[in-house]
Motif scaffolding. Structure first.
Motif, short mmCIF file in Angstrom:
data_model
loop_
_atom_site.label_atom_id
_atom_site.label_comp_id
_atom_site.label_asym_id
_atom_site.label_seq_id
_atom_site.Cartn_x
_atom_site.Cartn_y
_atom_site.Cartn_z
N TRP A 231 13.20 1.02 42.02
CA TRP A 231 14.14 2.16 41.25
C TRP A 231 14.02 3.30 41.98
O TRP A 231 15.01 4.12 41.89
CB TRP A 231 13.38 2.35 39.54
CG TRP A 231 12.19 2.79 39.75
CD1 TRP A 231 10.86 2.31 39.71
CD2 TRP A 231 11.75 4.25 40.03
NE1 TRP A 231 9.81 3.05 39.89
CE2 TRP A 231 10.34 4.20 40.10
CE3 TRP A 231 12.53 5.50 39.87
CZ2 TRP A 231 9.87 5.58 40.07
CZ3 TRP A 231 11.94 6.64 39.81
CH2 TRP A 231 10.61 6.74 39.82
N PHE A 232 12.81 3.56 42.74
CA PHE A 232 12.68 4.85 43.59
C PHE A 232 13.58 4.80 44.85
O PHE A 232 14.33 5.69 44.78
CB PHE A 232 11.23 5.07 43.62
CG PHE A 232 11.01 6.52 44.18
CD1 PHE A 232 10.97 7.90 43.35
CD2 PHE A 232 10.87 6.58 45.60
CE1 PHE A 232 10.77 8.73 43.86
CE2 PHE A 232 10.45 8.02 46.10
CZ PHE A 232 10.43 9.08 45.39
N GLY A 233 13.18 3.98 45.55
CA GLY A 233 13.71 4.24 46.81
C GLY A 233 15.38 4.02 46.79
O GLY A 233 16.06 4.54 47.51
N GLU A 234 15.85 2.69 46.03
CA GLU A 234 17.05 2.33 45.98
C GLU A 234 18.05 3.27 45.03
O GLU A 234 19.04 3.65 45.11
CB GLU A 234 17.30 0.90 45.51
CG GLU A 234 16.87 -0.21 46.09
CD GLU A 234 17.26 -0.17 47.69
OE1 GLU A 234 18.31 0.34 47.95
OE2 GLU A 234 16.68 -0.86 48.57
N GLY A 235 17.35 3.85 43.96
CA GLY A 235 18.03 4.78 43.27
C GLY A 235 18.18 5.99 43.72
O GLY A 235 19.34 6.72 43.68
N LEU A 236 17.22 6.42 44.64
CA LEU A 236 17.55 7.68 45.55
C LEU A 236 18.66 7.56 46.45
O LEU A 236 19.51 8.44 46.61
CB LEU A 236 16.13 8.08 46.33
CG LEU A 236 15.37 9.09 45.53
CD1 LEU A 236 13.87 9.40 46.60
CD2 LEU A 236 15.71 10.38 45.13
N ALA A 237 18.67 6.47 47.16
CA ALA A 237 19.55 6.27 48.26
C ALA A 237 21.06 6.06 47.44
O ALA A 237 22.14 6.48 48.15
CB ALA A 237 19.46 4.96 48.96
N THR A 238 21.13 5.49 46.51
CA THR A 238 22.34 5.58 45.69
C THR A 238 22.87 6.69 45.33
O THR A 238 24.19 6.83 45.33
CB THR A 238 22.32 4.36 44.69
OG1 THR A 238 21.85 3.00 45.20
CG2 THR A 238 23.89 4.01 43.94
N PHE A 239 21.96 7.51 45.04
CA PHE A 239 22.31 8.97 44.50
C PHE A 239 22.89 9.58 45.77
O PHE A 239 23.89 10.35 45.56
CB PHE A 239 21.14 9.55 43.97
CG PHE A 239 21.33 11.02 43.35
CD1 PHE A 239 21.99 11.31 42.34
CD2 PHE A 239 20.57 11.99 44.35
CE1 PHE A 239 22.22 12.85 42.07
CE2 PHE A 239 20.94 13.42 44.10
CZ PHE A 239 21.40 13.83 42.85
N TYR A 240 22.23 9.49 46.67
CA TYR A 240 22.47 10.47 47.90
C TYR A 240 23.50 9.82 48.93
O TYR A 240 24.17 10.68 49.60
CB TYR A 240 21.15 10.93 48.68
CG TYR A 240 20.28 11.82 48.12
CD1 TYR A 240 20.53 13.16 48.31
CD2 TYR A 240 18.94 11.49 47.52
CE1 TYR A 240 19.81 14.06 47.75
CE2 TYR A 240 18.37 12.66 46.86
CZ TYR A 240 18.72 13.86 47.15
OH TYR A 240 18.02 14.89 46.61
N GLN A 241 24.05 8.73 48.58
CA GLN A 241 24.90 8.00 49.24
C GLN A 241 26.10 8.63 49.42
O GLN A 241 27.05 8.59 50.11
CB GLN A 241 25.08 6.55 49.29
CG GLN A 241 25.97 6.02 48.15
CD GLN A 241 25.50 4.52 47.68
OE1 GLN A 241 24.76 3.93 48.22
NE2 GLN A 241 26.66 4.12 47.23
N ARG A 242 26.42 9.35 48.12
CA ARG A 242 27.73 10.21 48.00
C ARG A 242 27.62 11.47 47.96
O ARG A 242 28.31 12.37 48.29
CB ARG A 242 28.48 9.82 46.79
CG ARG A 242 27.89 10.00 45.64
CD ARG A 242 28.47 9.55 44.37
NE ARG A 242 28.16 8.28 44.14
CZ ARG A 242 27.25 7.76 43.52
NH1 ARG A 242 26.24 8.50 42.94
NH2 ARG A 242 26.97 6.21 43.56
#
Length: 576
Positions: A327-338
Motif C-alpha cells: 500500500w505504501f510503495g505502490e500507493g506512493l508511486a501511483t500517486f506521484y506517477q501523474r
C-alpha cells in the motif's frame, strides 16, 4: 549470443577483500533465434560445510516459474575437484527485500563435502520461458523474440544463501549472435561494473538483454540514463526514451541527487499483459503490445515508466515484509506517477485526469474495495481486485493525506515532506515500519490522522476532498459498472486453468462459459478492470474442441467518484 557477468570484489574500498563471483552466460542461437544459455559461475571466497546449502533459487518468483524445475544438471567443482550435489526443496522464511520480498519455497543444492578454494558451477537454461504463464506477473521470464533474449536475474541465477556482497561486472561475448548484436544489463551497456557491492537479492534484481536490440544512447553513459528495447515497439522508442530521460533528470533533482547513478530502462514485447512494468536494481522493465492493443499507447507507457522509475528513488516500509506493505510503495508511486510529470510540465492536465480517473474508477467500482490490507498478500495473485488495491486505494489515501497537510500548513507543506522523511529513515539504515509513518502523521496532523490510517488499513475507503488534486480539478460522480469476472478468479493464477464457480446470471454464464472448461491462454485483467467497455476474450477447450468466448465482464451499476476539469481553469498552472 553470449554474455558474461563478472562479480568480483571488495566489501568496501578500505575494508577486507570479500567473496567474488564471475558469471559467464553464453547463449546459443540457431538460425538467428536464441535457444539456450550456458551459465558458468566462478566463486572466490565462498565456503560451505558438508551437507550445507551451497546454491539456491526460488521455485517461483512473483508468480513466475524460475528455471529451477527445468534444470537437469548442475555441475560443481572446487580446488579439490568435482563436488557431488544433493537437491532439496525447502520452505524459507519470507523476508523484506526493499519493497519486495524473498524466501518462500526454494530449491537448494547441498555439497556432500566441505567446499574450499575457487568454486565453479555450470548449468544450462533455456533462453525462453518453457512453462506456461501462471497469469498476472512481472516480465521476469526469458523471452527470445526478435533475434534477442532478455530476462531478470530472479529466474536463472543460482546463488549462495546469505547476505554477502559482491562487486559486479558484466561482460558480453556476442560471437554466437547475428552481426550487430549488443548486450546491455542493469549495470550498463557492454562490459560494465556495478557502482556498489551487491548481495544476492540485489543481483537477482537486475535485467539482462542481448541480441539485435535497440539502444539509447550508445555507448551508454557511465552515469545517468540509458535504455534498450527488444523487438519493434509500435511507437517512436527514441522519442519516448528522450522524454523518459528528461523525467529521470527531474526525479533526480526532486530527490536531491546531484549526480544520479546509472539507470536503465528496458522494453520488450508482451503478448499477454502488455503495458505493465516492474522496478529492478537501478533499472526497470516495461512491455509493449501490438498496434491498437494494450501497451501500444505511448501515453500509457509513459505512465508506467513514471511509476516504475519513481520506485528507484522512493522510500519503502520494510516491516511487515513484502506485499502487506505494498500500500505504501505502490500507493506512493501511483500517486506521484501523474503528480510529478504534471508539476514538471511533461504531461497535460487532460492526461493527468485520464490516468487519475482510470485508477479512481477501478477502485470505486471494485466489490473488494473494503477488503482489509491484510488480505492483499494472501490473494494478490489470485484476484485482480485485490491485486490492484495497493495501487488504487493507496493512491487515494496519499491524495487525502496530501490535501490535509497542505490545508493545515497553509500550502507550506505537503505529502512530499512526509515521503522524504521516510526516505531519510531508509537511508539511515532504519528498518521502517507502519509505526514510523504513524509518528510522522501524528506530528503533522494529530492523533486523528493515525486513527484514519488504521481505518484505511482495515479497509475503509479513502475519500479525498474535491480539490485534493489541485485547483484545476474537482470531484464528481458517474454511474459505472462493477468488474465481475463471473467465475472463481483464482483459476486464472493456476498452471492449468480449469473453470469452476461460474456465477448464475453473470455475463460469463450468458456467454456460454461452463464449469470444467479449460482456459488455454493467460488472461490479463488489471487493465480491463479499469476500462468500462473492455471485453474479455477467453480461448477455451471443451470436450476436445477449442473456441473463443467473449463477454463484457461487468455487473451492477454504482455511483463512482471521478474528477473533472474546473470550468475556466488556467491549465498552464495545474501542477502542485
Amino acid at each position: 549470443m553470449a554474455f558474461v557477468l563478472t562479480i568480483a570484489g571488495m566489501m568496501a574500498a578500505a575494508g577486507p577483500i570479500g567473496p567474488s563471483l564471475e558469471i559467464d552466460l553464453s547463449p546459443r542461437a540457431v538460425s538467428g533465434k536464441v535457444e539456450a544459455i550456458d551459465v558458468t559461475l566462478v566463486f572466490e571466497g565462498v565456503t560451505a560445510g558438508a551437507d550445507a546449502p551451497l546454491l539456491q533459487i526460488p521455485l517461483v518468483s512473483s508468480n513466475v516459474d524460475t528455471v529451477a524445475t527445468g534444470l537437469t544438471r548442475v555441475d560443481a567443482r572446487d580446488a579439490k575437484g568435482p563436488i557431488a550435489l544433493v537437491l532439496h526443496d525447502v520452505e524459507r522464511p519470507v523476508q523484506a527485500a526493499g519493497d519486495a520480498e524473498i524466501g518462500g519455497k526454494m530449491r537448494e543444492w547441498n555439497a556432500v563435502r566441505a567446499v574450499s578454494g575457487r568454486l565453479t558451477v555450470r548449468y544450462t537454461v533455456p533462453a525462453h520461458a518453457t512453462l506456461p504463464p501462471r497469469g498476472a506477473a512481472p516480465p521476469f521470464a526469458f523471452s527470445n523474440d526478435g533475434q534477442a533474449t532478455s530476462g531478470a536475474g530472479h529466474i536463472f541465477l543460482l546463488l549462495p544463501p546469505g547476505n554477502a556482497a559482491y562487486r559486479t561486472t558484466v561482460k558480453w561475448d556476442l560471437s554466437k549472435l547475428p552481426a550487430g548484436s549488443k548486450g546491455v544489463s542493469s549495470y550498463g551497456g557492454g562490459n560494465a561494473t556495478a557502482s556498489e557491492p551487491l548481495n544476492a537479492s540485489q543481483l537477482r534484481m537486475a535485467y539482462y538483454m542481448a541480441g539485435r536490440i535497440g539502444t539509447w544512447p550508445w555507448p551508454t553513459p557511465q552515469r545517468g540514463f540509458f535504455a534498450a528495447w527488444q523487438g519493434t515497439p509500435p511507437f517512436d522508442a527514441q522519442a519516448l526514451m528522450g522524454w523518459t530521460r528528461d523525467l529521470y533528470d527531474r526525479y533526480a533533482a526532486f530527490f536531491g541527487q546531484k549526480e544520479p547513478p546509472q539507470y536503465g530502462v528496458f522494453l520488450r514485447y508482451n503478448p499477454i499483459n502488455a503495458g505493465g512494468g516492474v522496478g529492478l536494481y537501478h533499472s526497470f522493465v516495461t512491455t509493449f503490445g501490438k498496434p491498437g492493443l494494450h501497451g501500444s499507447d505511448v501515453d500509457e507507457v509513459k505512465s508506467t515508466l513514471a511509476h516504475e522509475m519513481f520506485h528507484t528513488f522512493s522510500p519503502y516500509i520494510e516491516e511487515p515484509a513484502g506485499l502487506e506493505s505494498s500500500w505504501f510503495g505502490e500507493g506512493l508511486a501511483t500517486f506521484y506517477q501523474r503528480r510529478l510529470p504534471l508539476r514538471f510540465g511533461l504531461i497535460t492536465p487532460a492526461k493527468f485526469l485520464e490516468d487519475l480517473n482510470f485508477h479512481a474508477g477501478r477502485y470505486y467500482t471494485s466489490a473488494m474495495g473494503d477488503a482489509p490490507n491484510g488480505e492483499v498478500p494472501k490473494r494478490f495473485w489470485a484476484d485482480t481486485r485485490i491485486r490492484t488495491l495497493p495501487y488504487d486505494r493507496g493512491m487515494l489515501y496519499f491524495a487525502d493525506v496530501d490535501q490535509k497537510v497542505r490545508k493545515r500548513s497553509g500550502g507550506k507543506r505537503s505529502v512530499d515532506d512526509l515521503m522524504l522523511a521516510m526516505l531519510a529513515l531508509n537511508k539511515a539504515g532504519k528498518t521502517t515500519t507502519n509505526a514510523d509513518w504513524e509518528h510522522l502523521l501524528e506530528a503533522e496532523l494529530g492523533a486523528s490522522a493515525v486513527q484514519e490510517f488504521r481505518a484505511f488499513l482495515a479497509g475503509k475507503a479513502p475519500v479525498p476532498a474535491s480539490d485534493a488534486f489541485g485547483p484545476c480539478f474537482r470531484s464528481t460522480t458517474r454511474p459505472m459498472r462493477r468488474y465481475e469476472l463471473g467465475f472463481d478468479s483464482a483459476v486464472l493464477a493456476e498452471p492449468r486453468r480449469i473453470v469452476r464457480g461460474v456465477t448464475a446470471g453473470s455475463a460469463a454464464a450468458a456467454a456460454g462459459l461452463k464449469d470444467g472448461d479449460e482456459i488455454l491462454v493467460p488472461v490479463p485483467q488489471d487493465q480491463i478492470q479499469g476500462e468500462q467497455g473492455a471485453r474479455l476474450k477467453l480461448h477455451v477447450r471443451r470436450d476436445g474442441r477449442d473456441f473463443d468466448i467473449e463477454y463484457l465482464p461487468r455487473g451492477e451499476t454504482v455511483d463512482a467518484r471521478q474528477w473533472e476539469l474546473v470550468p475556466g481553469a488556467d491549465t498552464r498552472s495545474c501542477g502542485i
